[in-house]
Design a protein around this motif. Structure first.
Motif, PDB file in Angstrom:
ATOM      1  N   ARG A 285      -3.812   0.089  -3.046  1.00 47.41           N
ATOM      2  CA  ARG A 285      -3.794  -1.079  -2.160  1.00 47.41           C
ATOM      3  C   ARG A 285      -2.971  -2.228  -2.731  1.00 47.41           C
ATOM      4  O   ARG A 285      -3.008  -2.520  -3.912  1.00 47.41           O
TER       5      ARG A 285
ATOM      6  N   ASN B  15       1.184  -1.981  -6.387  1.00 50.06           N
ATOM      7  CA  ASN B  15       0.037  -1.798  -5.495  1.00 50.06           C
ATOM      8  C   ASN B  15      -1.197  -1.700  -6.386  1.00 50.06           C
ATOM      9  O   ASN B  15      -1.764  -0.616  -6.590  1.00 50.06           O
TER      10      ASN B  15
ATOM     11  N   TRP C 166      -0.100   5.693   0.321  1.00 48.72           N
ATOM     12  CA  TRP C 166      -1.172   6.668   0.476  1.00 48.72           C
ATOM     13  C   TRP C 166      -0.588   8.069   0.571  1.00 48.72           C
ATOM     14  O   TRP C 166       0.596   8.245   0.858  1.00 48.72           O
TER      15      TRP C 166
ATOM     16  N   HIS D 123      -5.398   6.461  -1.636  1.00 50.61           N
ATOM     17  CA  HIS D 123      -4.748   5.221  -1.227  1.00 50.61           C
ATOM     18  C   HIS D 123      -4.733   4.249  -2.393  1.00 50.61           C
ATOM     19  O   HIS D 123      -5.709   4.127  -3.129  1.00 50.61           O
TER      20      HIS D 123
ATOM     21  N   CYS E 173       0.817  -1.214   0.000  1.00 51.76           N
ATOM     22  CA  CYS E 173       0.000   0.000   0.000  1.00 51.76           C
ATOM     23  C   CYS E 173       0.855   1.269   0.000  1.00 51.76           C
ATOM     24  O   CYS E 173       1.973   1.292   0.518  1.00 51.76           O
TER      25      CYS E 173
ATOM     26  N   CYS F 250     -11.296  -1.625   0.016  1.00 49.22           N
ATOM     27  CA  CYS F 250     -10.479  -0.515  -0.457  1.00 49.22           C
ATOM     28  C   CYS F 250     -10.609   0.684   0.480  1.00 49.22           C
ATOM     29  O   CYS F 250     -11.696   0.998   0.959  1.00 49.22           O
ATOM     30  N   HIS F 251      -9.512   1.353   0.715  1.00 49.42           N
ATOM     31  CA  HIS F 251      -9.473   2.562   1.533  1.00 49.42           C
ATOM     32  C   HIS F 251      -9.895   3.750   0.656  1.00 49.42           C
ATOM     33  O   HIS F 251      -9.775   3.680  -0.563  1.00 49.42           O
TER      34      HIS F 251
ATOM     35  N   THR G 131      -2.964  -6.057  -1.272  1.00 52.93           N
ATOM     36  CA  THR G 131      -3.572  -6.870  -0.234  1.00 52.93           C
ATOM     37  C   THR G 131      -2.543  -7.719   0.506  1.00 52.93           C
ATOM     38  O   THR G 131      -1.551  -8.186  -0.076  1.00 52.93           O
TER      39      THR G 131
ATOM     40  N   ASN H 176      -1.366   1.963   5.957  1.00 56.66           N
ATOM     41  CA  ASN H 176      -0.380   1.142   5.263  1.00 56.66           C
ATOM     42  C   ASN H 176       0.327   0.312   6.317  1.00 56.66           C
ATOM     43  O   ASN H 176       0.826   0.848   7.307  1.00 56.66           O
TER      44      ASN H 176
END
Length: 281
Positions: free
Chosen positions: A92, A40, A4, A90, A2, A104-105, A94, A117
């Protein structure tokens, strides 16, 4: 694992941080320079506020997708037209939970947005015990299966809305106690971004002092002084601040690394840097 970023300041287009930098967030989705994994591509999300002081009346907007960020035409269209004074984004990767939109953020509750993260180490083994720590009035709002969303709802359960850093610290303390009872020495590795629409909090913490990378932009006056010939930087205002998992470019002097065990509070007026440690809930 991740990436962000978050922005606080004068209203700007979301595309400024996603696309219009040397190493914007969408580029980081394809090639993370400081992440554990290069890609990501397991979904993305953005959450944004329209105006400061209006979050309680108008909850933040949100757009999430399981598409890789670089492959979503709708994201590029939206980011090029969406102007906001405060947003979080963000991409992602996983750590084992399914690739689905609810994972999902950013995660959202009322006026709050939350991105993370990192991971809860041993999450499959202790997830059930952690779920029992969520307040019953909040439990029905959990939509996905990620450790990040569960951390958010634990923080809400332990008082995040009245005491943001304290609520998060008590949630981390609960996670650590639960993990160590199950034989996990260092259960938490995290950087967290969260906002209520008025302020932005960014936290870097690891149970074993091995948390993910986190940077904040230097103050606007320093950046303007360093680069007087760059028109984009001369337009910065004193309140403008960015927090990122990794720098958006390689120009010297633009970024400061957030130290381990530190919370950054970005707000109107003077910002704050305070120690962050887990608390017994």
């Amino acid at each position: 694992m991740c990436r962000w970023n978050a922005y606080f300041g004068q209203p700007i287009l979301v595309s400024e941080l996603l696309y219009r930098t040397q190493h914007g967030l969408v580029a980081q989705a394809r090639q993370a320079n400081e992440g554990i994994e290069l890609l990501n591509g397991d979904g993305f999300g953005i959450g944004w506020y329209d105006d400061f002081g209006e979050a309680a009346v108008h909850p933040p907007g949100r757009y999430r997708s399981v598409q890789p960020a670089w492959n979503d035409v709708n994201l590029r269209e939206l980011a090029a037209h969406l102007r906001s004074p405060l947003f979080l984004a963000h991409v992602r990767m996983t750590t084992g939970t399914p690739v689905q939109q609810t994972n999902c953020h950013p995660f959202r509750h009322e006026q709050w947005l939350f991105v993370q993260n990192g991971e809860i180490v041993g999450y499959p083994e202790i997830r059930r015990d952690l779920l029992l720590g969520v307040d019953r009035t909040l439990f029905g709002e959990i939509e996905g299966t990620t450790d990040s969303e569960l951390m958010f709802f634990l923080a809400l359960s332990f008082g995040l809305q009245d005491d943001p850093l304290g609520g998060l610290a008590r949630a981390v303390g609960f996670i650590e106690a639960t993990g160590r009872a199950a034989g996990i020495d260092d259960p938490v590795e995290m950087t967290v971004g969260m906002s209520d629409g008025d302020r932005l909090w960014a936290v870097r913490y690891g149970s074993g002092a091995r948390s993910r990378t986190l940077y904040e932009s230097n103050d606007a006056d320093t950046i303007r002084s360093l680069y007087p010939d760059i028109e984009r930087f001369q337009g910065l205002q004193d309140e403008d601040r960015i927090v990122v998992s990794e720098p958006l470019g390689d120009l010297p002097g633009l970024w400061r690394e957030v130290p381990e065990g530190t919370a950054v509070v970005i707000q109107p007026g003077e910002d704050a840097h305070v120690p962050f440690a887990a608390l017994s809930p």
